[in-house]
Design an enzyme around this catalytic site. Structure first.
Site, PDB file in Angstrom:
ATOM      1  N   ASP A   1      26.695-100.359  -6.038  1.00  0.00           N
ATOM      2  CA  ASP A   1      27.203-101.732  -5.915  1.00  0.00           C
ATOM      3  C   ASP A   1      26.187-102.795  -6.343  1.00  0.00           C
ATOM      4  OD1 ASP A   1      25.363-101.773  -3.875  1.00  0.00           O
ATOM      5  OD2 ASP A   1      26.824-101.934  -2.254  1.00  0.00           O
TER       6      ASP A   1
ATOM      7  N   TYR B   1      16.174-103.814  -8.642  1.00  0.00           N
ATOM      8  CA  TYR B   1      15.308-102.675  -8.306  1.00  0.00           C
ATOM      9  C   TYR B   1      14.138-102.506  -9.266  1.00  0.00           C
ATOM     10  CZ  TYR B   1      18.139-101.030  -4.450  1.00  0.00           C
ATOM     11  OH  TYR B   1      18.763-100.928  -3.226  1.00  0.00           O
TER      12      TYR B   1
END
Ligand code: NAD
Ligand code: G6P
Ligand code: MN
Length: 439
Positions: A171, A263
């Protein structure tokens, strides 16, 4: 209209209650006759089940809700299986985060050495469930988001070759698009992305509005000067900081005009990020103290009041995205989703067998990735390195191979030295002895 049975694996997850709320809100779009909650831990799942029963009765009375704790009959009538298990629980997540930090490296759920250890735990348990589903319902659509999704996807590609009804999803790209859409005063569903990478390791190259205008340049300008976080995450300081870090990445890597996945902060600034983490109180501690406690309170409130009114429960971006995907399959909608899928030439200058994360069309026939083309050298280098880490992790797991395990850790950009890799591996082996071994 046809209605479906859904099995949620990891029914005791903190994501289940908002997921059930989403299913209630979308009952016309994704009609269900039965929801089965499957878990290994009654202490976690039973209270969620009790609250789910109240919620479903209130919003779509007549729909069956069942709890289940053994694999043998869980999937007999399954049309869809959503997988959100956390092998070893949040207690082992805490170890994944704290052990690398003791050696001066990033301690993170899915990235770096923590993600390595979690992958080694997660794959056997995910594989066991996939095997049970396939034995009982060969044609069920399995939508997996159990982490670390990159490692799980690489391993299940090898263990279940050609299974086109096993879909791996994250997600994060969607949460990022939500944040951008909100800043622009638009709806995420009106934005069409181009994106490439591996899971938790990718870049947006374009983001088109319905008239074909690329909004990414404007978003980059906005990120350089400030920050953006999706509304849903604004109350969570960890996520607000993570979104703020996007600005630095966009300033430092300006050339191609891409926007990285959040990330990438761990891989591009491993030392700074590790120095910034508290080795005594990590994200797992925060999640246990806050999200888990909050879910428990909500369950108690809902059961006590016999209603979700006043509980504050809302549907979340996570559940919404998965239900949109299920709807695109059952209604043959041909909508675009960013999915983890075999490369097969979509990015010609990356290995064809790599599990890449790219935009895909989703319809009754499943997932069809869209061509992305060759990528520039910098990204190709980063991705080849990361994919080699992922392959060696799966080799280490499937063959119990210690040599592959050490090489995997050394390749990971968050593990900044071979000496550190050796120390981390020793500690991870000890902490995970009930889950995996290498020789
Ligand atoms: P959690 O620990 O609260 O929930 C996980 C549940 O899975 C627990 O109830 C646990 O008992 C259960 N479980 C563990 N092993 C199991 C097994 N073998 N079979 C059945 N159930 C099992 O964790 P959470 O924070 O709610 O996260 C759940 C999972 O969803 C994690 O893997 C997390 O990383 C993942 N997740 C992924 C994404 C994504 O983008 N891919 C997004 C959100 C969450
Ligand atoms: C995002 C990622 C997930 C990850 C989650 C962790 O949603 O896409 O893969 O599991 O963040 O969030 P948490 O709040 O548990 O740290
Ligand atoms: Mn994810």
């Amino acid at each position: 209209m046809k209605s479906y049975q859904l099995v949620i694996c990891g029914g005791g997850s903190t994501y289940t209650l908002p997921m059930i709320k989403t299913l209630c809100d979308f009952r016309e779009v994704f009609p269900l006759w039965s929801i089965v909650l499957f878990d290994v831990d009654p202490d976690k799942q039973h209270m969620v089940y009790e609250a789910a029963k109240v919620m479903v009765e209130e919003a779509m009375g007549g729909v069956e809700v069942r709890e289940c704790y053994t694999l043998d009959a869980a999937f007999a009538d399954a049309d869809f299986v959503f997988m959100q298990i956390r092998a070893g629980g949040l207690r082992m997540r805490e170890q994944d985060e704290k052990i690398p930090l003791r050696h001066g490296c990033i301690g993170q759920e899915t990235c770096g050495a923590g993600g390595f250890a979690y992958g080694m735990r997660s794959v056997p348990q995910v594989a066991e469930i996939v095997r049970a589903v396939r034995a009982q319902s060969p044609r069920a659509w399995i939508i997996n988001y159990s982490n670390p999704a990159a490692i799980v996807a690489e391993a299940t590609k090898r263990l279940f070759p050609g299974d086109r009804r096993l879909i791996h999803l994250c997600d994060m790209p969607i949460a990022i698009m939500d944040a951008f859409a909100e800043s622009l005063g638009m709806k995420r569903q009106d934005l069409t992305p181009r994106y490439f990478g591996l899971n938790h390791f990718g870049w947006f190259t374009n983001l088109y509005d319905p008239r074909g205008k690329d909004l990414l340049p404007a978003i980059r300008t906005m990120l350089k000067s400030g920050s953006a976080a999706p509304e849903e995450l604004k109350g969570d300081a960890g996520w607000v900081e993570t979104f703020a870090q996007l600005g630095e990445m966009v300033r430092d890597f300006d050339g191609e005009g891409y926007v990285p996945n959040t990330y990438l902060q761990y891989y591009l600034y491993p030392e700074k990020m590790a120095a910034h983490m508290d080795p005594r109180y990590t994200r797992a501690n925060f999640v246990m103290d806050h999200r888990v406690a909050h879910v428990r309170q909500m369950c108690e409130y809902i059961v006590e009041h016999g209603s979700i009114r006043g509980s504050g429960l809302e549907k979340g971006v996570h559940g919404t995205y998965i239900v949109e995907l299920a709807s695109s399959i059952i209604r043959n909608e041909n909508r675009t989703f960013i999915i983890i899928t075999p490369n097969n030439g979509i990015i010609p200058n990356l290995p064809p067998e790599a599990m890449v994360e790219v935009p895909c069309l989703v319809n009754a026939n499943g997932v069809t990735p869209l061509h992305m083309g060759n990528i520039p050298t910098f990204y190709k280098g980063l991705l080849e390195n990361q994919y080699a880490y992922e392959c060696l992790t799966v080799d280490a797991l499937l063959n119990g191979d210690r040599d592959a395990a050490l090489k995997a850790l050394v390749l990971n950009r968050t593990v900044t030295d071979t000496g550190r890799a050796k120390g981390i591996l020793e500690d991870l082996i000890r902490a995970n002895r009930d889950y995996w071994q290498v020789k």
